[in-house]
Design a protein around this motif. Structure first.
Motif, PDB file in Angstrom:
ATOM      1  N   TYR A  39       0.872  -1.317   0.152  1.00 23.86           N
ATOM      2  CA  TYR A  39      -0.095  -0.080   0.155  1.00 23.86           C
ATOM      3  C   TYR A  39       0.811   1.129   0.075  1.00 23.86           C
ATOM      4  O   TYR A  39       0.504   2.526  -0.258  1.00 23.86           O
ATOM      5  N   LYS A  40       2.015   1.017   0.315  1.00 25.09           N
ATOM      6  CA  LYS A  40       3.070   2.185   0.188  1.00 25.09           C
ATOM      7  C   LYS A  40       2.925   2.848  -1.345  1.00 25.09           C
ATOM      8  O   LYS A  40       3.070   4.174  -1.443  1.00 25.09           O
ATOM      9  N   ASP A  41       3.006   1.947  -2.272  1.00 26.56           N
ATOM     10  CA  ASP A  41       3.123   2.271  -3.724  1.00 26.56           C
ATOM     11  C   ASP A  41       1.764   3.219  -3.922  1.00 26.56           C
ATOM     12  O   ASP A  41       1.894   4.240  -4.931  1.00 26.56           O
ATOM     13  N   ILE A  42       0.611   2.653  -3.387  1.00 23.01           N
ATOM     14  CA  ILE A  42      -0.770   3.232  -3.685  1.00 23.01           C
ATOM     15  C   ILE A  42      -0.593   4.784  -3.025  1.00 23.01           C
ATOM     16  O   ILE A  42      -1.021   5.707  -3.677  1.00 23.01           O
ATOM     17  N   ILE A  43      -0.251   4.864  -1.547  1.00 20.28           N
ATOM     18  CA  ILE A  43      -0.404   6.142  -1.127  1.00 20.28           C
ATOM     19  C   ILE A  43       0.780   7.093  -1.667  1.00 20.28           C
ATOM     20  O   ILE A  43       0.515   8.200  -1.942  1.00 20.28           O
ATOM     21  N   LEU A  44       1.911   6.692  -1.932  1.00 15.36           N
ATOM     22  CA  LEU A  44       2.833   7.553  -2.563  1.00 15.36           C
ATOM     23  C   LEU A  44       2.528   8.001  -4.124  1.00 15.36           C
ATOM     24  O   LEU A  44       2.694   9.194  -4.284  1.00 15.36           O
ATOM     25  N   GLY A  45       1.862   7.230  -4.658  1.00 18.72           N
ATOM     26  CA  GLY A  45       1.369   7.621  -6.104  1.00 18.72           C
ATOM     27  C   GLY A  45       0.384   8.514  -6.010  1.00 18.72           C
ATOM     28  O   GLY A  45       0.257   9.419  -6.778  1.00 18.72           O
ATOM     29  N   LEU A  46      -0.808   8.430  -4.840  1.00 21.60           N
ATOM     30  CA  LEU A  46      -1.717   9.555  -4.837  1.00 21.60           C
ATOM     31  C   LEU A  46      -1.047  10.805  -4.360  1.00 21.60           C
ATOM     32  O   LEU A  46      -1.631  11.833  -4.723  1.00 21.60           O
TER      33      LEU A  46
END
Length: 538
Positions: free
Chosen positions: A38-45
């Protein structure tokens, strides 16, 4: 009774509250995913929010400029969306489907209609990422279209978009949206590094450790390189250092390389958010197997290589092994020699290493270290306190290397044939039971000792003096006599004890009396306890 509306006063009013609110919201998204996912999701947003905010800020600026030039609204509408106006202002061109306003409008997904197919919010974000990269080729490779994955809770993703949209990233005085988003991004990187534990250390170096490197090296400009750049923290701190000293970040040309695909993508986004133009080699790659900057000679190298790598791309005929072929079971001296090969004529470097690198003799490492010392490339070695890295319990140190230690532009004191040892193991403070941090005073003490030793401009009138227990300037002959061990504790000795004015004989007599009094008190208490126990048991 109707439900009470949430009070407006609950909105975050400080940077800390803002970060905490965003983290709690992000944590809700975790669900069945682990931190690495979920790191990739949050940082992408967060990245999408940044590029959109910066775009809107530039758009308003262009509009105002056109109004000032006397253009009417029809002409402005026609000209305000010319992409070159944004790229020229160091802002990414953001197509309409990638703008935050569009994502916020469709945070619950798009319903099927006569003009549109139904889409989840995850599909909308995936499309936004694709459109953004297509419009900005320099962003090629940074994104992953995974927002519509079954693992991502679409309802919570929409709630997070609402929250990010409602949060004001402007209006905090003169601080720009870019600075705020950069701080939020760094905050998330730190939190994710903690959440991932050992693996988090692969992309994140504690800010205090990075600042030690930056404050000692003082990279005011020139070519700055990190061969294992993680999420780009060395470059961000370099930019902050330049700004603190009144310079422009454009005075530094940034070069980096990273072998992990996701970490490389994080670095690209992190640097874009901080407005840093960097050459990260076009794609992720292994520095030993494929050097992405083969002809680079850097003025400054800052690096925190992974410690004690056992499986690495080793070739015995590699030209970088000028001081000896590193052992196959440990890449520490491969990193050091790679960095030496990248130093320009007056280049200098700071490398975070495992403590074992200072004294190991296995696999030929002792001979390589001896040759590095005899070549007069080592300028300073700092032993750091334990527990600075939450991800590892391995004690660490920092090697500082320099091509030129003579009196000149790098310092007024000729330090050829000498090495400064600093034992900083007693510095720092505990953040919690598991993690220590260096304070600003700690970092200033380490950097101050180095600059006084070297006679740099920033040292002012300070004159270097050996301080028992903290720092010592050793000759190469002394180091040779110590078997080329570079452990600061061997050279700095024990700290001097303060003289309290009490003669030693009187002190021993007084302490002896106090000790015997304690023994007598202990005997008395034992007798009391025995008597009480006897009463209980009888």
């Amino acid at each position: 009774m109707p439900p009470r509306k949430k009070s407006a006063s609950s909105a975050p009013s400080t940077m800390k509250e803002l970060k905490d609110t965003l983290w709690k919201a992000a944590d809700k998204l975790r669900g069945s995913m682990d931190a690495s996912q979920y790191k990739d999701i949050i940082l992408g947003l967060v990245f999408l929010k940044y590029v959109s905010d910066a775009f809107e800020e530039r758009r308003a600026q262009i509009h105002d400029e056109m109004v000032a030039e006397g253009l009417d609204e029809d002409a402005i509408v026609e000209l305000v969306d010319v992409p070159d106006e944004y790229v020229g202002g160091s802002v990414f061109w953001v197509p309409a489907p990638s703008r935050w306003s569009y994502l916020a409008e469709n945070a619950k997904g798009i319903q099927e209609s006569s003009s549109a197919d139904a889409k989840t919010i995850g599909q909308v974000v995936d499309d936004a990422m694709r459109e953004l990269v297509a419009a900005n080729p320099t962003l090629e490779g940074i994104t992953q279209t995974s927002f519509n994955s079954p693992a991502v809770d679409q309802r919570r993703l929409g709630e997070l978009i609402d929250l990010l949209g409602d949060t004001r990233f402007t209006g905090h005085g003169a601080t720009k949206a870019r600075d705020l988003m950069g701080e939020v991004y760094e905050y998330f990187l730190e939190k994710f590094a903690r959440a991932e534990g050992k693996r988090g250390g692969e992309f994140y170096t504690p800010p205090g450790v990075v600042r030690v490197l930056v404050e000692v090296l003082e990279p005011y400009g020139g070519r700055v390189y990190d061969p294992c750049c993680g999420s780009g923290g060395m470059f961000v701190q370099t930019e902050k250092f330049i700004e603190r000293h009144g310079g422009s970040p454009t005075e530094a040309a940034v070069y980096g390389q990273e072998s992990n695909q996701r970490t490389w993508q994080m670095a690209k986004m992190n640097l874009a958010i901080h407005g840093i133009t960097a050459n990260l080699g076009g794609k992720w790659d292994d520095t030993f197997a494929h050097d992405r900057h083969p002809d680079l000679l850097a003025d400054y190298v800052l690096a925190n290589p992974p410690f004690n790598i056992k499986d690495w791309a080793r070739r015995e005929d590699d030209k970088r092994w000028r001081f000896g072929v590193p052992p196959s079971g440990n890449a520490n001296y491969a990193w050091i020699q790679h960095i030496v090969s990248k130093l320009a004529e007056r280049g200098s470097a700071g490398i975070v290493m495992a403590n074992g690198s200072m004294s190991s003799n296995s696999g030929g490492e002792g001979e390589i270290r001896a040759q590095l010392v005899e070549a007069d490339l080592v300028s300073c070695v700092v032993a750091l306190p334990t527990q600075l890295f939450r991800s590892t319990g391995i004690p660490v140190c920092v090697w500082f290397l320099a091509r030129d230690k003579s009196a000149g532009p790098k310092g007024s004191v000729d330090r050829q044939g000498q090495v400064l040892f600093i034992d900083a193991r007693n510095l720092g403070y505990m953040v919690d039971r598991a993690e220590r941090a260096l304070s600003g005073e700690d970092i200033a003490k380490i950097a101050g000792a180095f600059h006084a030793w070297r006679g740099t401009e920033s040292a002012g009138d300070a004159v270097y003096k050996d301080e028992p227990g903290f720092c010592y300037s050793a000759s190469l002959a002394e180091i040779k006599e110590a078997g080329y061990a570079l452990t600061p504790g061997r050279y700095v000795g024990a700290p001097q004890l303060e003289d309290d004015g009490e003669p030693i004989g009187e002190k021993i007599e007084r302490l002896t009396k106090e000790l015997f009094a304690q023994f007598e008190e202990s005997d008395r208490l034992q007798a009391v306890v025995r008597e009480q126990l006897g009463r209980v048991l009888s």
